[in-house]
Design a protein around this motif. Structure first.
Motif, PDB file in Angstrom:
ATOM      1  N   VAL A 154       0.837  -1.200   0.000  1.00  0.00           N
ATOM      2  CA  VAL A 154       0.000   0.000   0.000  1.00  0.00           C
ATOM      3  C   VAL A 154       0.875   1.254   0.000  1.00  0.00           C
ATOM      4  CG1 VAL A 154      -1.658   1.340   1.366  1.00  0.00           C
ATOM      5  CG2 VAL A 154      -1.964  -1.133   1.095  1.00  0.00           C
ATOM      6  N   ALA A 155       1.887   1.264   0.860  1.00  0.00           N
ATOM      7  CA  ALA A 155       2.771   2.422   0.957  1.00  0.00           C
ATOM      8  C   ALA A 155       3.552   2.630  -0.325  1.00  0.00           C
ATOM      9  CB  ALA A 155       3.728   2.244   2.137  1.00  0.00           C
ATOM     10  N   ALA A 156       4.100   1.568  -0.877  1.00  0.00           N
ATOM     11  CA  ALA A 156       4.920   1.688  -2.083  1.00  0.00           C
ATOM     12  C   ALA A 156       4.120   2.189  -3.279  1.00  0.00           C
ATOM     13  CB  ALA A 156       5.552   0.330  -2.408  1.00  0.00           C
ATOM     14  N   ARG A 157       2.831   1.844  -3.317  1.00  0.00           N
ATOM     15  CA  ARG A 157       1.987   2.244  -4.455  1.00  0.00           C
ATOM     16  C   ARG A 157       1.314   3.594  -4.242  1.00  0.00           C
ATOM     17  NH1 ARG A 157       0.058  -2.340  -7.122  1.00  0.00           N
ATOM     18  NH2 ARG A 157       1.626  -4.001  -7.084  1.00  0.00           N
ATOM     19  N   GLY A 158       1.460   4.189  -3.065  1.00  0.00           N
ATOM     20  CA  GLY A 158       0.839   5.488  -2.812  1.00  0.00           C
ATOM     21  C   GLY A 158      -0.645   5.424  -2.513  1.00  0.00           C
ATOM     22  N   ALA A 159      -1.159   4.217  -2.210  1.00  0.00           N
ATOM     23  CA  ALA A 159      -2.563   4.103  -1.813  1.00  0.00           C
ATOM     24  C   ALA A 159      -2.746   4.636  -0.392  1.00  0.00           C
ATOM     25  CB  ALA A 159      -3.022   2.652  -1.915  1.00  0.00           C
ATOM     26  N   LYS A 160      -3.986   4.883  -0.014  1.00  0.00           N
ATOM     27  CA  LYS A 160      -4.293   5.493   1.284  1.00  0.00           C
ATOM     28  C   LYS A 160      -5.129   4.549   2.143  1.00  0.00           C
ATOM     29  CE  LYS A 160      -3.320   9.159  -1.462  1.00  0.00           C
ATOM     30  NZ  LYS A 160      -2.938   9.001  -2.870  1.00  0.00           N
ATOM     31  N   ILE A 161      -5.278   4.901   3.419  1.00  0.00           N
ATOM     32  CA  ILE A 161      -6.060   4.116   4.365  1.00  0.00           C
ATOM     33  C   ILE A 161      -7.076   5.018   5.066  1.00  0.00           C
ATOM     34  CG2 ILE A 161      -6.012   2.816   6.527  1.00  0.00           C
ATOM     35  CD1 ILE A 161      -4.946   1.188   4.226  1.00  0.00           C
ATOM     36  N   VAL A 162      -8.307   4.537   5.158  1.00  0.00           N
ATOM     37  CA  VAL A 162      -9.325   5.192   5.983  1.00  0.00           C
ATOM     38  C   VAL A 162      -9.502   4.355   7.244  1.00  0.00           C
ATOM     39  CG1 VAL A 162     -11.725   5.907   6.148  1.00  0.00           C
ATOM     40  CG2 VAL A 162     -10.485   6.187   3.989  1.00  0.00           C
ATOM     41  N   TRP A 163      -9.299   4.980   8.387  1.00  0.00           N
ATOM     42  CA  TRP A 163      -9.243   4.298   9.685  1.00  0.00           C
ATOM     43  C   TRP A 163     -10.491   4.602  10.490  1.00  0.00           C
ATOM     44  CZ3 TRP A 163      -5.842   6.089  14.341  1.00  0.00           C
ATOM     45  CH2 TRP A 163      -5.763   5.060  15.293  1.00  0.00           C
ATOM     46  N   SER A 164     -11.185   3.532  10.943  1.00  0.00           N
ATOM     47  CA  SER A 164     -12.380   3.671  11.781  1.00  0.00           C
ATOM     48  C   SER A 164     -12.188   2.836  13.049  1.00  0.00           C
ATOM     49  CB  SER A 164     -13.622   3.218  11.012  1.00  0.00           C
ATOM     50  OG  SER A 164     -13.814   3.997   9.848  1.00  0.00           O
ATOM     51  N   PRO A 165     -11.385   3.320  13.991  1.00  0.00           N
ATOM     52  CA  PRO A 165     -10.990   2.485  15.131  1.00  0.00           C
ATOM     53  C   PRO A 165     -12.131   2.053  16.036  1.00  0.00           C
ATOM     54  CG  PRO A 165     -10.259   4.762  15.419  1.00  0.00           C
ATOM     55  CD  PRO A 165     -10.721   4.638  14.017  1.00  0.00           C
ATOM     56  N   ARG A 166     -13.137   2.902  16.268  1.00  0.00           N
ATOM     57  CA  ARG A 166     -14.181   2.493  17.217  1.00  0.00           C
ATOM     58  C   ARG A 166     -14.967   1.300  16.672  1.00  0.00           C
ATOM     59  NH1 ARG A 166     -16.091   4.893  21.575  1.00  0.00           N
ATOM     60  NH2 ARG A 166     -15.301   6.947  20.953  1.00  0.00           N
ATOM     61  N   SER A 167     -15.348   1.358  15.418  1.00  0.00           N
ATOM     62  CA  SER A 167     -16.079   0.243  14.833  1.00  0.00           C
ATOM     63  C   SER A 167     -15.208  -1.009  14.781  1.00  0.00           C
ATOM     64  CB  SER A 167     -16.559   0.614  13.425  1.00  0.00           C
ATOM     65  OG  SER A 167     -17.587  -0.232  13.000  1.00  0.00           O
ATOM     66  N   ASN A 168     -13.920  -0.841  14.479  1.00  0.00           N
ATOM     67  CA  ASN A 168     -12.985  -1.971  14.510  1.00  0.00           C
ATOM     68  C   ASN A 168     -12.977  -2.636  15.875  1.00  0.00           C
ATOM     69  OD1 ASN A 168     -10.333  -0.399  12.500  1.00  0.00           O
ATOM     70  ND2 ASN A 168     -12.295  -1.258  11.893  1.00  0.00           N
ATOM     71  N   MET A 169     -12.846  -1.825  16.916  1.00  0.00           N
ATOM     72  CA  MET A 169     -12.729  -2.366  18.265  1.00  0.00           C
ATOM     73  C   MET A 169     -14.039  -3.021  18.710  1.00  0.00           C
ATOM     74  SD  MET A 169      -9.609  -1.768  18.853  1.00  0.00           S
ATOM     75  CE  MET A 169      -9.426  -2.192  20.575  1.00  0.00           C
ATOM     76  N   TYR A 170     -15.145  -2.413  18.364  1.00  0.00           N
ATOM     77  CA  TYR A 170     -16.435  -2.942  18.779  1.00  0.00           C
ATOM     78  C   TYR A 170     -16.744  -4.265  18.071  1.00  0.00           C
ATOM     79  CZ  TYR A 170     -21.435  -3.210  19.720  1.00  0.00           C
ATOM     80  OH  TYR A 170     -22.684  -3.629  20.117  1.00  0.00           O
ATOM     81  N   LEU A 171     -16.454  -4.340  16.768  1.00  0.00           N
ATOM     82  CA  LEU A 171     -16.817  -5.523  15.987  1.00  0.00           C
ATOM     83  C   LEU A 171     -15.789  -6.646  16.067  1.00  0.00           C
ATOM     84  CD1 LEU A 171     -18.212  -3.815  12.761  1.00  0.00           C
ATOM     85  CD2 LEU A 171     -19.531  -4.852  14.618  1.00  0.00           C
ATOM     86  N   TYR A 172     -14.500  -6.275  16.141  1.00  0.00           N
ATOM     87  CA  TYR A 172     -13.451  -7.286  16.019  1.00  0.00           C
ATOM     88  C   TYR A 172     -12.482  -7.333  17.199  1.00  0.00           C
ATOM     89  CZ  TYR A 172     -15.148  -7.012  11.222  1.00  0.00           C
ATOM     90  OH  TYR A 172     -15.952  -7.001  10.109  1.00  0.00           O
ATOM     91  N   GLY A 173     -12.571  -6.350  18.080  1.00  0.00           N
ATOM     92  CA  GLY A 173     -11.692  -6.346  19.243  1.00  0.00           C
ATOM     93  C   GLY A 173     -10.281  -5.898  18.953  1.00  0.00           C
ATOM     94  N   GLN A 174     -10.010  -5.423  17.759  1.00  0.00           N
ATOM     95  CA  GLN A 174      -8.682  -4.921  17.409  1.00  0.00           C
ATOM     96  C   GLN A 174      -8.807  -3.923  16.273  1.00  0.00           C
ATOM     97  OE1 GLN A 174      -7.326  -9.013  16.377  1.00  0.00           O
ATOM     98  NE2 GLN A 174      -6.602  -8.108  14.466  1.00  0.00           N
ATOM     99  N   THR A 175      -7.715  -3.213  16.024  1.00  0.00           N
ATOM    100  CA  THR A 175      -7.725  -2.217  14.965  1.00  0.00           C
ATOM    101  C   THR A 175      -6.351  -2.146  14.330  1.00  0.00           C
ATOM    102  OG1 THR A 175      -8.417   0.047  14.395  1.00  0.00           O
ATOM    103  CG2 THR A 175      -7.130  -0.229  16.424  1.00  0.00           C
TER     104      THR A 175
END
Length: 458
Positions: free
Chosen positions: A248-269
């Motif tokens: 992702v970094a090498a290609r210049g792609a980006k990340i959208v981060w949604s930590p609360r939903s990550n933590m609530y649904l999966y327990g990690q982020t």
């Protein structure tokens, strides 16, 4: 010398010498031109500029910086003294599902009204409602001066919305996204690798490695592709490995981060420390109401908490602020128009009140000016401009507003809300339509907010 001391310059000199004890903004001059000069601490990517100014003309920013740089301009501008407050670009929420903004059994009205009233002036939400925040993924929802750019928001790029899960091949179906289509978009913002299992990891492999699956499926499709490039922003991405993020970094792609939903649904982020060290542009998004944050400020609070508690990283308020402004504009592909206070950009501006002596330790917006903005509760918002037009203002500066406006209580403070001309309905009618789902004006800690704590698995 005579040119220096024109009426506007005299007013600014008085402002500099006689700063009010109050943390609130006040109007020191009411002009007739429609231009507006804001004075206070201006938040920029380079840092917080104290005793600085932003000058707005015809919906755009025409000056940022030292007041003296205005010269003879602005003689008939309104002047707003906010020396105890911070002036920020409006927040951009890059991940939301506004069609889930009401919770069953309540009817779906399609709008999360708390966004504008918490400092968010643009949203990417997979749905569109005209009138308040800009809808950056719909050309007809761009509002006030943005040109039409194709921003595609895709929840199911592999067209696996009915629950198709694969491991070891890419037989999701005949209509999955392909490279030629993806790279043709100005911005492609897509849910990829949502989950923490091998099936989630498989999604990224199918979209990043053309050699992974070269055997067509019987019903069509089934071939892996490679869409990873600078126009792509990955939403969720929990299934990615560090090696994947290196791609992702090498290609210049980006990340959208949604930590609360990550933590609530999966327990990690996501390990945001790794992403930032790799040079990946990271933006914040609230995801949706059932498992995410009600406002960008609450999402930022969760992000700071998990970075510290899970990864041992102190995430500076400025970095979080960038994720909601500068970085978010880059993800959306509107960085030349939005996301920062720079000359020529649209005047999507939010002013956040300074801390008062009554603020307790629970108020995360401390002396750090970026924290003062990104962690601010709704009652601390003094002014919201979209394209230079005031849509919300504290009662002390109500003379800046025009059109049909209403006086609304925001916690312990009163605000002037001017949305009736935008929506065709009053604030109170809009609030009534929510029928008991999250109120438009939230307390500092929203009721029944999903957890931001790691889950413990047995």
């Amino acid at each position: 010398m005579n040119r220096l001391f024109q009426p506007l310059q005299l007013i600014l000199l008085v402002v500099a010498l006689l700063r009010p004890a109050s943390a609130e903004c006040n109007i020191v001059k009411r002009g007739l031109s429609g231009d507006l000069l804001l004075i206070g601490t201006v938040l920029t990517n380079q840092g917080a500029l104290q005793d600085s100014s932003v000058f707005v003309q015809s919906g755009r920013i025409t000056h940022v910086g030292d007041i003296c740089g205005l010269g003879a301009r602005g003689g008939d501008a309104s002047v707003l003294n906010c020396t105890g407050s911070v002036i920020s670009p409006g927040f951009i929420n890059t991940h939301e599902h506004i069609s889930f903004s009401t919770v069953s059994p309540f009817p779906d009205i399609g709008e999360r009204v708390s966004h504008l009233f918490s400092g968010t002036t643009s949203i990417i939400g997979g749905g569109m409602v005209l009138g308040l925040a800009r809808n950056l993924d719909f050309p007809e929802g761009l509002e006030d001066g943005l040109d039409n750019r194709l921003v595609i928001y895709d929840t199911f790029p592999l067209k696996d919305g009915l629950g198709v899960m694969r491991n070891g091949d890419c037989d999701y179906g005949p209509s999955s996204i392909d490279r030629d289509t993806a790279i043709g978009y100005h911005r492609y913002i897509s849910h990829i690798g949502e989950g923490i299992d091998v099936e989630a990891a498989n999604e990224f492999t199918c979209l990043s490695n053309v050699a992974f699956d070269t055997t067509p499926a019987l019903g069509g499709g089934g071939l892996s592709t490679d869409i990873i490039g600078p126009n792509l922003a990955l939403v969720q991405a929990l299934g990615l490995t560090p090696r994947d993020f290196d791609v992702v970094a090498a290609r210049g792609a980006k990340i959208v981060w949604s930590p609360r939903s990550n933590m609530y649904l999966y327990g990690q982020t996501l390990n945001v420390s790794y992403l930032l060290e790799a040079g990946i542009t990271v933006a914040l998004g609230t995801d949706w109401l059932p498992s995410g944050s009600a406002t960008m400020g609450r999402e930022a609070a969760c992000a700071a908490s998990v970075a510290n508690e899970v990864f041992g990283m102190k995430l500076p308020p400025k970095e979080l602020w960038k994720m909601a402004t500068v970085n978010a504009a880059i993800v959306a592909g509107f960085e030349d128009q939005l996301g920062s206070l720079e000359v020529g950009k649209l005047a999507d501006i939010v002013v956040f009140e300074g801390r008062s002596q009554e603020d307790g330790e629970h108020d995360i917006g401390t002396a750090d000016p970026f924290g003062q903005a990104i962690f601010a509760p709704q009652e601390k918002i003094e002014l919201v401009l979209r394209g230079g037009k005031p849509l919300l203002a504290s009662s002390t500066i109500r003379d800046l507003t025009s059109g049909t406006c209403e006086l609304i209580a925001f916690g312990n403070s009163n605000k002037i809300v001017c949305i009736a001309d935008e929506l065709g309905s009053s604030f109170k009618e809009l609030e009534a339509s929510l029928q008991g789902v999250y109120p438009v004006v939230l307390p500092d800690l929203p009721p029944d907010e999903p957890t931001c704590k790691p889950k413990l698995y047995s």
